[in-house]
Design an enzyme around this catalytic site. Structure first.
Site, PDB file in Angstrom:
ATOM      1  N   ASP A  13      31.486  30.353 -33.462  1.00 57.53           N
ATOM      2  CA  ASP A  13      31.669  30.811 -32.072  1.00 57.53           C
ATOM      3  C   ASP A  13      33.167  30.835 -31.780  1.00 57.53           C
ATOM      4  OD1 ASP A  13      30.975  31.408 -29.289  1.00 57.53           O
ATOM      5  OD2 ASP A  13      31.595  29.371 -28.839  1.00 57.53           O
ATOM      6  N   SER A  14      33.525  31.426 -30.644  1.00 57.01           N
ATOM      7  CA  SER A  14      34.935  31.424 -30.245  1.00 57.01           C
ATOM      8  C   SER A  14      35.399  30.010 -29.879  1.00 57.01           C
ATOM      9  CB  SER A  14      35.126  32.344 -29.039  1.00 57.01           C
ATOM     10  OG  SER A  14      34.406  31.824 -27.931  1.00 57.01           O
ATOM     11  N   GLU A 158      36.152  25.144 -22.192  1.00 52.98           N
ATOM     12  CA  GLU A 158      36.911  24.761 -23.397  1.00 52.98           C
ATOM     13  C   GLU A 158      37.819  23.554 -23.150  1.00 52.98           C
ATOM     14  OE1 GLU A 158      37.218  26.031 -26.780  1.00 52.98           O
ATOM     15  OE2 GLU A 158      35.234  26.777 -26.249  1.00 52.98           O
ATOM     16  N   HIS A 191      28.364  29.661 -24.139  1.00 47.11           N
ATOM     17  CA  HIS A 191      28.984  28.529 -23.428  1.00 47.11           C
ATOM     18  C   HIS A 191      28.175  28.126 -22.184  1.00 47.11           C
ATOM     19  CE1 HIS A 191      32.619  29.381 -25.777  1.00 47.11           C
ATOM     20  NE2 HIS A 191      33.218  28.326 -25.258  1.00 47.11           N
TER      21      HIS A 191
HETATM   22  N1  DGL Z   1      30.469  31.791 -26.442  1.00 47.11           N
HETATM   23  C1  DGL Z   1      31.064  33.099 -26.302  1.00 47.11           C
HETATM   24  C2  DGL Z   1      29.948  34.092 -25.960  1.00 47.11           C
HETATM   25  O1  DGL Z   1      28.812  33.800 -26.232  1.00 47.11           O
HETATM   26  C3  DGL Z   1      32.204  33.028 -25.344  1.00 47.11           C
HETATM   27  C4  DGL Z   1      33.160  34.148 -25.489  1.00 47.11           C
HETATM   28  C5  DGL Z   1      34.571  33.853 -25.053  1.00 47.11           C
HETATM   29  O2  DGL Z   1      35.259  33.196 -25.839  1.00 47.11           O
HETATM   30  O3  DGL Z   1      34.980  34.341 -24.003  1.00 47.11           O
HETATM   31  O4  DGL Z   1      30.168  35.160 -25.460  1.00 47.11           O
END
Ligand code: DGL
Length: 260
Positions: A13-14, A158, A191
């Site tokens: 994930d990011s 975050e 998130h």
């Molecule tokens: N968890 C990411 C999603 O599902 C977040 C994306 C982000 O980093 O803005 O879209």
């Protein structure tokens, strides 16, 4: 290639969001070993251009595959929307499972009422979401589906506390206009499942849909189809890694997994 994590499942994930998916994967597949990679150094992805998201997703998945993983879960709606086709074309040696906003089960629920789809700007802008809408939402149902991009929310989460006053303030800003007007919320960003209590406190008694169950079922199916599921019934391991590879960051990931 160091192949340290042969037979693990890579989950990417990011940032911390994919941990909401990882929890479900662990529930459905308790014996599997998981290698989590959060690209927190580059989060949030939601305001970035498609090409930039593809580059970041490519880099992240390349790292997981170099570690020897047998499958990859892109546990990020934004990265899936921008990059899943690119990733599947490029990395053909392992199955790659993506996530999508759970609009289909939400709209199929007989009592869905008005549906609010919360996600990042990129997810809601990119073609993949429009195709999903076209496929499952009829013309007369369109007025019951409201899309709500939530810029800034991922940045706050975050920071380490999904229940912080800053998160609540932002949610109030986004959700106040929909108070008592919504029956169903689709959490279209991985998130957001950490914020269910706060969302409910503003919108009232709503039904949530997120991508966890669908993704876990799809991964299980893929592992079985390729006969690469773990055969031994010993408790699986979970290893957390991050592009922001500081001790504090990894501790934070563990906290999200255990506490939220
Ligand atoms: N968890 C990411 C999603 O599902 C977040 C994306 C982000 O980093 O803005 O879209």
């Amino acid at each position: 290639m160091n192949m340290n994590y042969k037979k693990f499942i890579g989950v990417y994930d990011s940032g911390v969001g994919g941990i909401s998916i990882l929890k479900k994967l662990k529930e459905y597949l308790p014996y599997e070993d998981f290698l989590y990679y959060g690209d927190s150094a580059n989060a949030p992805y939601g305001g970035k251009r498609k090409d930039d998201i593809i580059l970041l997703a490519d880099d992240s998945v390349k790292k997981l595959i170099a570690e020897g993983v047998k499958a990859v879960v892109v546990a990020c709606n934004t990265a899936t929307s921008a990059a899943i086709d690119f990733l599947r074309d490029k990395y053909t040696s392992v199955p790659i499972v993506g996530v999508e906003p759970a609009l289909k089960p939400a709209i199929m629920h007989e009592n869905h009422g008005r549906i609010l789809v919360m996600a990042t700007q990129a997810t809601l802008r990119l073609e993949k979401f429009h195709k999903l809408e076209e496929k499952y939402v009829s013309e007369e149902e369109m007025r019951n589906v409201i899309i709500l991009p939530c810029p800034g929310l991922v940045d706050e989460i975050e920071k380490g506390d999904p229940h912080s006053p800053q998160v609540v303030e932002l949610l109030n800003e986004f959700l106040s206009p929909y108070k008592e007007k919504i029956r169903t919320v689709v959490l279209g960003c991985t998130h957001y499942p950490f914020l269910k209590d706060e969302i409910r406190a503003i919108l009232g008694n709503i039904i949530f849909y997120d991508s966890g169950d669908g993704t876990a079922k799809e991964l299980k199916r893929k592992l079985e189809e390729k006969s690469i599921q773990k055969k031994e019934t010993t408790e699986g391991k979970i290893v957390f890694t991050s592009s922001k590879d500081t001790f504090g960051e990894i501790e934070m990931y563990k906290r999200f997994f255990e506490e939220f």
